[in-house]
Design an enzyme around this catalytic site. Structure first.
Site, short mmCIF file in Angstrom:
data_model
loop_
_atom_site.label_atom_id
_atom_site.label_comp_id
_atom_site.label_asym_id
_atom_site.label_seq_id
_atom_site.Cartn_x
_atom_site.Cartn_y
_atom_site.Cartn_z
N ASP A 21 -16.94 11.81 -0.58
CA ASP A 21 -17.92 12.89 -0.55
C ASP A 21 -18.34 13.15 -1.99
OD1 ASP A 21 -19.49 15.05 -0.02
OD2 ASP A 21 -17.99 16.15 1.14
N GLU B 264 12.35 -17.52 -0.52
CA GLU B 264 13.37 -16.49 -0.24
C GLU B 264 13.15 -15.21 -1.02
OE1 GLU B 264 15.35 -20.60 -0.14
OE2 GLU B 264 14.09 -19.46 -1.52
N ASN C 2 17.07 -24.98 -5.46
CA ASN C 2 16.28 -23.89 -4.90
C ASN C 2 16.72 -22.53 -5.45
OD1 ASN C 2 14.09 -23.51 -3.10
ND2 ASN C 2 15.46 -22.57 -1.60
N ASP D 196 14.49 -19.90 -7.54
CA ASP D 196 14.36 -18.52 -7.08
C ASP D 196 14.65 -17.53 -8.20
OD1 ASP D 196 13.68 -19.31 -4.55
OD2 ASP D 196 15.70 -19.12 -3.73
N ASP E 20 -11.83 15.85 6.37
CA ASP E 20 -11.68 14.46 5.92
C ASP E 20 -10.52 13.75 6.60
OD1 ASP E 20 -13.79 14.57 4.03
OD2 ASP E 20 -12.48 15.64 2.64
#
Length: 933
Positions: free
Chosen positions: A391, A348, A755, A759, A666
Site C-alpha cells: 500500500d 548429506e 565423501n 562433506d 492486510d
C-alpha cells in the site's frame, strides 16, 4: 495491544474535546456496559479457590458477566498482581503445547525424518544385514554426524529466532491492581503471562490472546475463521442477563465468547479470560496444526531437487549389482560397493548447510538492519521475490497526510465541513476506545486545531460511535447538543462512494458529486466525504442500518507527502529485479499522482492499463487477472479480498511475491503472499501473520532484507551445484571403472571416507560471501536448471576421473597384485579430492575471475581438502583404508591431468554462461529498468 488510558479525554497527544461544556469520559466507567452496569464482585481476591472447571468456554451453562466473574474469583477491576503470579505458577504460561521449545534429543530424532538421512539410514542397515560392517559403520557415522550438526544448528537457530521474536512479541493490555485496595491500572504484559481471571482490553487489530468472555463492548466484531472457517466478522457483546435461548447453542454461537485464534476486526471491548494455554478451544481443536503454513517456494524447490536425487540413489545399487553380475560374474560381494556409490550421490550436508546459512543470514539481518525473520525459509523466499506488493500510505508516502481544503457540495470553501469531520473523528476515537486515530483522522484533527476553531459543531457531545471498518468504509459518531433535548445527530465520514450511497440524493446529484470528487482525486488528492442527519434520540444501540438518509455536508481533500527515501529505494529495488505493485484503497488518480511523483511508471509494460480498479478485478476470471496483474502497476479501490486475490494471481503467474502490510485489512494478503512483511508497529494480528518484521515501514529495509535473502540462498544454490555435479561425476566414473577393472576401483570404506572429507569442506558454503553478481536478480532453485547444470559438469568431472586411469596405468605398470590395487585406490582417492577442491574454487558463484577469487572460506576449505587428499595415503591411516604410497611419477602426471581439467572446467563454465545468458541479460535489463526509473 494498547488503548487510551482510562479517564483520558484526549483524542491524541495534547488534544482535548472542542466543547467547553462537553463532559464525557472516553471509556464508560469500569463495570458498565451498553446495556447496564456490571456490579463489582464484592470480596474477590479474598478467597483462594481456583477457577472451577465449569467456568471455561465449553461449560454447558451460559453464564452472565457477573456469574463468570464470580466463578473466576475476579472482578471488573482485575486481579491483584500477587494473585496473578500465583495463578501463573499453578496454571503455567499461556502458550500452546505445540509451540513449546523442542528438546535436543527430540530434535536429533526428528532429523532422521529428512529424506536423505532416511535413505542413508536404510542403506546402512542393508550393509549391516549383509555383514559389511565397515560400510555400515561409516554410513551410520555419516548419519550421526549429519543429525548432530543439523539438530545443533536448528537449536541455535530456534534460540536466536526466539530471542528476536521477543522484540515483537504480542502483548495484551491487562487491568491489574498492586493490592486489594489499590486502584486498577492498565499495562502491557506478554501474552504468555496472562492467567484465568485477568481482565483485558481489546481493540481493532488485536489478537484475542486466550478464551475470553466479553464484559463490555462497543461495536466489537471478531474474525474467527481460524476456528470456524466463516470469513465474515462476527459481532460480540456482553451477556448481562440469563438468556435461555443460548443454553443449547454451541460455543461459537454465543455472542459473549471470543476464542484464542480469532482477531478483532472493529470496535473495542473489555473481557475476562476464562481459559489459557492448552485449555483453550484453539489448542483442543487444532493441536498446533493451525500454525503450520503450506510449503513455501523454498520448500518446494528443495523437495523437488531432493526427490529427484533420491530416485537416482534408489536405482543405483540394483543397477550396480546387475551390471557386475552380468559383466564380471560378481554377486552380493559388490553390494557394499553399490551402497557406497549410492551414498556418494547424497548431499548429506544439505539440511545442515541450509539451516546454518539461513540462521546466519537472519541473525546478521537482525543485527545490522533490525529486521526480524520469524520463519527461516522465508529468508530464501525474500531472495527469490520478484514482485513486491504494498500500500502506498506509510511506504511510498508519509503516514501523515496534510489537509489541502474543505469544500461544500458546490466546491466552495466551507470551514464547517472540516469541523464536522473533526468532531466525528474525535468522538469516534474516544467512544469506540480506539488506541489511536488513523492517519486521515489525525490530519483532520490537526487541521481543525490549526484553523483556530471547530465551527458550530464544537458544542456537540458524543453519545455513541460506529468505528470504521474496511467493509463499510465509513465511520459514524452519534452526537447531542446540550440544551437540545430529544435529538441525536449522526455524523458519517469515509470513502466518497460509501458516504454518497447513504445520502438521500437523486441520481443526477449523486453523479455530479461523484464527478466533482473524481476531478479532485485525479489531481492526486485523497478525499473524505462528510454527511450528517438529525434523528430522534433513543436509548438503544446504534447500528450500521442507521447510516441511511443522510444529508451531504462536503468533502475534505488531503494531500499525500512522498516519503523522502522512497524514490531511491524504488530505484534500488528495480536494479535488484524486484517489480513494485501498489495495492491501495484510494482513488486511481490519487495513487497515480504519488507514483508519478516518485518516478514509478503507471503505464503497463506490453500494453493494457497500468491502473486497474477493483471493479475490473471483480469482472476478471482468475486466469485473466493473472495476465492483467502481470502488466499493471497500480490497483485502486482495493478491499482486503481484492488484495489477497491479486497476490494469489501473481503467484499463479509464476512470480514469487512479497506483501508489505500493517493493518487488519492486510491480513488476507499477508497470508496469500510467499513472504508476508510488516513493520514492528503493525497491529498484533498482522505481526503474528507476517514472516518478516521490519524495524520500521521502510522500502530501504526491504531492499536490505532482499539482498540478505539472496546472500543466503545464493550460498545454498552454489553448494547444490558444486556438490551434485562433483558427486555425479564421481559416481559415473566409479560405475564405469567398476565394469572395466578386474577389481573394485575404490573400496566402500574409501568411498565413504572421501565423501566425509568432502562433506566437511562443504560446511564453508554456509560462511561464504557470494559475489555481487549473485545478488543482482532473484535467486530461484529450479530442479530442471540444476539437473542440466550438474549433468554437464558431472560428465566433465567423470572424464577427468577416467583420464586418471591412463595416468595410473602408466605410473603403476610395474605394480601387480594387491600392491597394484592399493596404489590404484590411493591414486584415485587423491585425484578425486583434488578435483573436488578445484570444483569448489572454479564453480563458485561469480562471472569474473576476481569474483571467484573472493571466496575466502571456500578457498581455505579447498586447500584443506587438497592437503588431505595428498597426505592421507602416506599416513598410518592409509594402509588401514587399503591404500599405499604412490610413485613420484604419478603426481607429475596427475598435475598435468588436473591442469587440463581446470582449463576444461573454465571453458565449460564460459560456454554455459554464453548458452544460458539469463543471468547476464537479467542484470542488463535490471540496470536498464533502474536507469529508466
Amino acid at each position: 495491544m494498547s488503548s487510551v488510558p482510562e479517564g483520558s479525554a484526549a483524542a491524541g497527544p495534547g488534544r482535548t474535546s472542542p466543547g467547553t461544556s462537553a463532559s464525557v469520559t472516553p471509556f464508560p466507567a469500569v463495570g458498565t456496559s451498553p446495556s447496564g452496569p456490571v456490579p463489582e464482585v464484592v470480596g474477590t481476591e479474598l478467597g483462594t479457590a481456583d477457577p472451577p472447571p465449569g467456568s471455561g468456554p465449553d461449560s454447558p451453562q451460559v453464564k452472565t458477566s457477573l456469574q463468570i466473574l464470580r466463578s473466576l474469583d475476579s472482578g471488573p477491576r482485575g486481579l491483584v498482581e500477587a494473585r496473578a503470579e500465583e495463578r501463573l505458577t499453578r496454571f503455567g504460561e499461556n502458550v500452546l503445547p505445540a509451540w513449546r521449545p523442542v528438546s535436543r534429543p527430540r530434535r536429533f530424532v526428528r532429523s532422521l525424518r529428512d529424506p536423505f538421512t532416511s535413505v542413508l539410514l536404510c542403506l546402512g542397515l542393508v550393509s549391516a544385514v549383509v555383514s559389511a560392517w565397515g560400510t555400515a559403520c561409516v554410513i551410520l557415522a555419516l548419519v550421526g554426524v549429519s543429525c548432530l550438526l543439523r539438530s545443533t544448528e536448528e537449536h541455535r537457530a530456534d534460540r536466536s529466532t526466539a530471542a528476536l521474536r521477543e522484540l515483537v512479541a504480542t502483548t495484551a493490555t491487562v487491568v491489574r491492581r498492586a493490592s486489594a485496595d489499590a486502584a486498577p491500572r492498565e499495562r502491557e504484559v506478554p501474552v504468555a503471562d496472562l492467567v484465568p481471571g485477568d481482565v483485558i482490553r481489546l481493540g481493532p487489530g488485536d489478537l484475542v490472546p486466550a478464551d475470553v468472555q466479553v464484559l463490555r463492548a462497543g461495536g466489537l466484531t471478531v474474525h474467527q475463521s481460524a476456528l470456524t472457517g466463516e470469513s465474515a466478522p462476527v459481532a460480540k457483546h456482553p451477556l448481562d442477563a440469563p438468556d435461555p435461548a443460548l443454553d443449547g447453542a454451541g460455543p461459537f454461537a454465543r455472542p459473549q465468547l471470543c476464542f484464542q485464534g480469532s482477531s478483532v476486526t472493529s470496535g473495542s471491548g473489555t473481557a475476562v479470560i476464562v481459559a489459557t494455554g492448552g485449555d483453550t478451544r484453539f489448542a483442543a481443536a487444532h493441536d498446533g496444526r493451525a500454525r503450520q503454513r503450506g510449503a513455501s517456494a523454498f520448500d518446494r524447490s528443495v523437495q523437488g531437487i531432493s526427490w529427484t536425487l533420491i530416485r537416482f540413489m534408489l536405482l543405483t545399487p540394483p543397477l550396480v549389482l546387475m551390471a557386475n553380475a552380468a559383466l564380471r560374474g560378481r554377486g552380493l560381494e559388490t553390494l557394499p560397493f553399490a551402497v557406497a556409490v549410492a551414498v556418494g550421490l547424497t548431499p548429506e550436508m544439505l539440511p545442515v548447510i541450509v539451516t546454518t546459512a539461513l540462521a546466519r543470514g537472519a541473525a546478521r539481518l537482525a543485527r545490522t538492519s533490525g529486521v526480524i525473520v520469524k520463519r527461516l525459509p522465508a529468508l530464501h523466499d525474500l531472495g527469490a521475490v520478484d514482485v513486491l506488493c504494498l500500500d502506498k500510505t506509510g511506504t511510498l508516502t508519509e503516514d501523515r497526510p496534510v489537509v489541502e481544503e474543505a469544500v461544500d457540495g458546490s466546491d466552495l470553501p466551507d470551514p464547517g465541513v472540516l469541523g464536522w469531520a473533526a468532531l466525528s473523528a474525535l468522538w469516534t476515537l474516544q467512544l469506540a476506545e480506539l488506541p489511536a486515530p488513523d492517519a486521515l483522522d489525525e490530519a483532520v484533527l490537526d487541521a481543525a486545531d490549526e484553523a483556530g476553531g471547530w465551527g458550530p459543531s464544537a458544542a456537540y457531545e458524543g453519545v455513541a460511535a460506529l468505528p470504521f471498518d474496511p467493509v463499510r468504509r465509513v465511520a459514524t459518531a452519534v452526537l447531542r447538543r446540550p440544551g437540545r433535548v430529544g435529538v441525536h445527530t449522526l455524523v458519517t465520514k469515509g470513502a466518497v462512494e460509501a458516504v454518497l450511497e447513504r445520502c438521500a440524493l437523486d441520481g443526477d446529484e449523486r453523479e455530479r458529486l461523484l464527478a466533482l470528487a473524481g476531478r479532485k482525486a485525479e489531481s492526486g488528492l485523497r478525499l473524505l466525504a462528510v454527511a450528517r442527519a438529525d434523528r430522534p434520540a433513543r436509548p438503544g444501540a446504534y447500528t450500521p442500518a442507521d447510516e441511511r438518509g443522510l444529508t451531504f455536508v462536503g468533502l475534505v481533500a488531503l494531500r499525500d507527502v512522498p516519503t523522502p527515501s522512497a524514490a531511491d529505494a524504488l530505484g534500488v529495488l528495480a536494479r535488484r529485479g524486484v517489480t513494485v505493485k501498489v495495492l491501495t484503497g484510494d482513488h486511481p488518480g490519487t495513487a497515480a499522482r504519488v507514483c508519478q511523483d516518485l518516478g514509478l511508471r503507471t503505464d503497463a509494460v506490453g500494453g493494457g492499463d497500468g491502473i486497474v480498479t477493483a471493479e475490473l478485478v471483480d469482472a476478471l476470471s482468475d486466469a485473466e487477472l493473472a495476465r492483467v496483474a502481470d502488466r499493471a502497476t497500480v490497483f485502486a479501490r482495493c478491499t482486503p479480498e481484492h488484495k489477497a486475490r491479486i497476490v494469489s494471481a501473481l503467484r499463479a503467474a509464476g512470480h514469487t511475491t512479497g506483501f508489505l502490510g500493517d493493518g487488519v485489512n492486510d491480513l488476507p494478503a499477508l497470508h496469500a503472499a510467499d513472504v508476508g512483511i510488516c513493520p514492528r508497529n503493525a497491529v498484533d494480528v498482522a505481526r503474528e501473520a507476517a514472516d518478516v518484521v521490519l524495524a520500521e515501514k521502510d522500502l530501504t529495509a526491504i531492499e536490505r532484507a532482499v539482498r540478505e535473502g539472496r546472500h543466503s540462498s545464493g550460498n545454498i544454490a552454489t553448494y547444490l551445484r558444486i556438490t551434485l555435479s562433483s558427486n555425479l561425476g564421481n559416481v559415473i566414473a566409479m560405475l564405469t571403472a567398476g565394469l572395466m577393472l578386474p577389481f573394485l576401483p575404490m573400496l566402500p570404506a574409501q568411498v565413504l571416507v572421501q565423501n566425509l572429507c568432502f562433506d566437511a569442506a562443504q560446511l564453508a558454503f554456509a560462511f561464504d560471501r557470494p559475489a555481487a553478481s549473485a545478488l543482482q536478480g532473484p535467486t530461484v532453485l529450479r530442479s530442471r536448471d540444476f539437473l542440466r547444470f550438474i549433468t554437464g559438469f558431472g560428465l566433465l568431472n567423470a572424464a577427468a576421473d577416467l583420464a586418471t586411469f591412463g595416468v595410473l596405468a602408466l605410473a603403476l605398470h610395474n605394480a601387480a597384485g594387491t600392491d597394484g590395487e592399493a596404489a590404484f585406490h590411493a591414486g584415485w582417492f587423491t585425484e578425486n579430492l583434488l578435483t573436488q577442491a578445484l570444483v569448489l574454487i572454479l564453480l563458485r558463484t561469480g562471472r569474473s575471475a576476481a569474483e571467484r577469487r573472493a571466496g575466502g572460506p571456500l578457498r581455505a576449505a579447498a586447500a584443506g581438502l587438497a592437503v588431505v587428499g595428498v597426505l592421507l595415503p602416506v599416513t598410518p591411516l592409509g594402509p588401514l583404508l587399503g591404500m599405499s604410497a604412490l610413485p613420484p611419477l604419478y603426481y607429475l602426471l596427475l598435475g598435468s591431468v588436473l591442469g587440463l581439467y581446470a582449463v576444461g572446467l573454465t571453458a565449460a563454465r564460459r560456454r554455459y554462461e554464453r548458452r544460458h545468458p539469463a543471468g547476464v541479460e537479467q542484470e542488463r535489463s535490471i540496470r536498464k529498468a533502474g536507469a529508466e526509473l
